[in-house]
Design an enzyme around this catalytic site. Structure first.
Site, PDB file in Angstrom:
ATOM      1  N   SER A 238       7.872  28.706 -20.375  1.00  0.00           N
ATOM      2  CA  SER A 238       6.753  29.452 -19.789  1.00  0.00           C
ATOM      3  C   SER A 238       7.190  30.531 -18.810  1.00  0.00           C
ATOM      4  O   SER A 238       6.467  31.500 -18.594  1.00  0.00           O
ATOM      5  CB  SER A 238       5.810  28.481 -19.076  1.00  0.00           C
ATOM      6  OG  SER A 238       6.515  27.669 -18.147  1.00  0.00           O
TER       7      SER A 238
ATOM      8  N   HIS B 157       4.062  28.917 -11.275  1.00  0.00           N
ATOM      9  CA  HIS B 157       4.622  29.917 -12.188  1.00  0.00           C
ATOM     10  C   HIS B 157       4.562  31.300 -11.541  1.00  0.00           C
ATOM     11  O   HIS B 157       3.714  31.542 -10.679  1.00  0.00           O
ATOM     12  CB  HIS B 157       3.860  29.929 -13.517  1.00  0.00           C
ATOM     13  CG  HIS B 157       4.209  28.787 -14.413  1.00  0.00           C
ATOM     14  ND1 HIS B 157       3.624  27.540 -14.289  1.00  0.00           N
ATOM     15  CD2 HIS B 157       5.090  28.684 -15.443  1.00  0.00           C
ATOM     16  CE1 HIS B 157       4.129  26.730 -15.202  1.00  0.00           C
ATOM     17  NE2 HIS B 157       5.019  27.394 -15.919  1.00  0.00           N
TER      18      HIS B 157
END
Length: 266
Positions: free
Chosen positions: A43, A249
């Site tokens: 990711s 993230h």
């Protein structure tokens, strides 16, 4: 007789020179042709957290703001294949992401290893449970990084080199998540330090395996310094209860300011 021998000798020299030049030209042509770019990984490479996801990528959540997409847009490689996928582990990279690699691939980038080490479970434990539970879960992850992850990384890196023999391979690491030593809502200082230390431990393992395969390691901790969670100018999402998958993230700024410069420098 002497002239005949001389002619044969000169002829052999010319043949050898021609073969040498032909081989060099072929090598140069092969090298010149290796200009495609393939972006692999998890990711952090697909761009989860950056938004602007390609609808065709589905649950892989490949973003037009992710560093591979930004690099390709700025450099116009002869081909661009973006196969990085949210949640990918080492075995999944080998099984489902390597098809575009070939002799014309000149650049490969990859982030992988965090999911193998249990990144999501570590962060969930540290957010929801006690300091001791957080540290215990991190110690379990560190043990995996020491005992099992190196072999998993070796499998990925060997497969990449086998399929893309001419490629320059850049293995990018992970940022430190928290700025320490100041008041910050959320996790305790104990948890934040343990998480940062675990990220360093993971990066050290990844860098060692990458360099052993002759690959370049891209350390993003330098570019993310001053932009950690609790810094006041974070390039990382903290816990996002509305979109939990984006938690921890990089934001779009983290991709363009944290990851892209490291790939450019590498």
């Amino acid at each position: 007789m002497r002239r005949s021998r001389l002619a044969v000798y000169l002829g052999s020299l010319l043949l050898a020179a021609t073969a040498s030049l032909t081989g060099a030209a072929a090598a140069q042509a092969s090298e010149a042709a290796a200009t495609g770019y393939v972006a692999l990984g998890d990711s952090y490479s697909s761009g989860v957290g950056a938004g602007s996801y390609l609808s065709s990528s589905g649950d892989c959540k490949r973003s037009t703001r992710a560093y591979p997409y930004l690099w390709a847009a700025a450099n116009s490689p002869s081909s661009f294949n973006f196969t990085a996928c949210s949640g990918a582990r080492t075995d999944e990279v080998v099984a489902s992401q390597l098809a575009p690699l070939n002799a014309s691939t000149g650049l490969v980038s990859i982030t992988v290893g965090g999911n193998d080490a249990g990144f999501a479970d570590v962060m969930t434990t540290c957010v929801l449970q006690s300091d001791s539970a957080c540290v215990s879960r991190i110690n379990t992850a560190r043990a995996y990084v020491d005992s099992t992850l190196p072999g998993k990384l070796d499998n990925v890196y060997a497969a990449i080199r086998s399929k893309a023999p001419s490629a320059h391979v850049v293995v990018l690491g992970y940022p430190r998540f928290y700025k320490l030593g100041q008041a910050c809502l959320g996790l305790s200082e104990t948890k934040r330090k343990a998480i940062n230390d675990a990220s360093d431990h993971l990066n050290t393992a990844i860098e060692k395996r990458a360099r052993n395969h002759g690959f370049t390691f891209g350390d993003v901790r330098t570019t993310f310094t001053g932009h950690e969670i609790c810094s006041g100018a974070s390039w990382l999402h903290s816990v996002n209860w509305f979109n939990i998958g984006e938690s921890y993230h990089p934001t779009a700024n983290g991709q363009s300011g944290g990851y892209l410069p490291v790939l450019n420098a590498a």
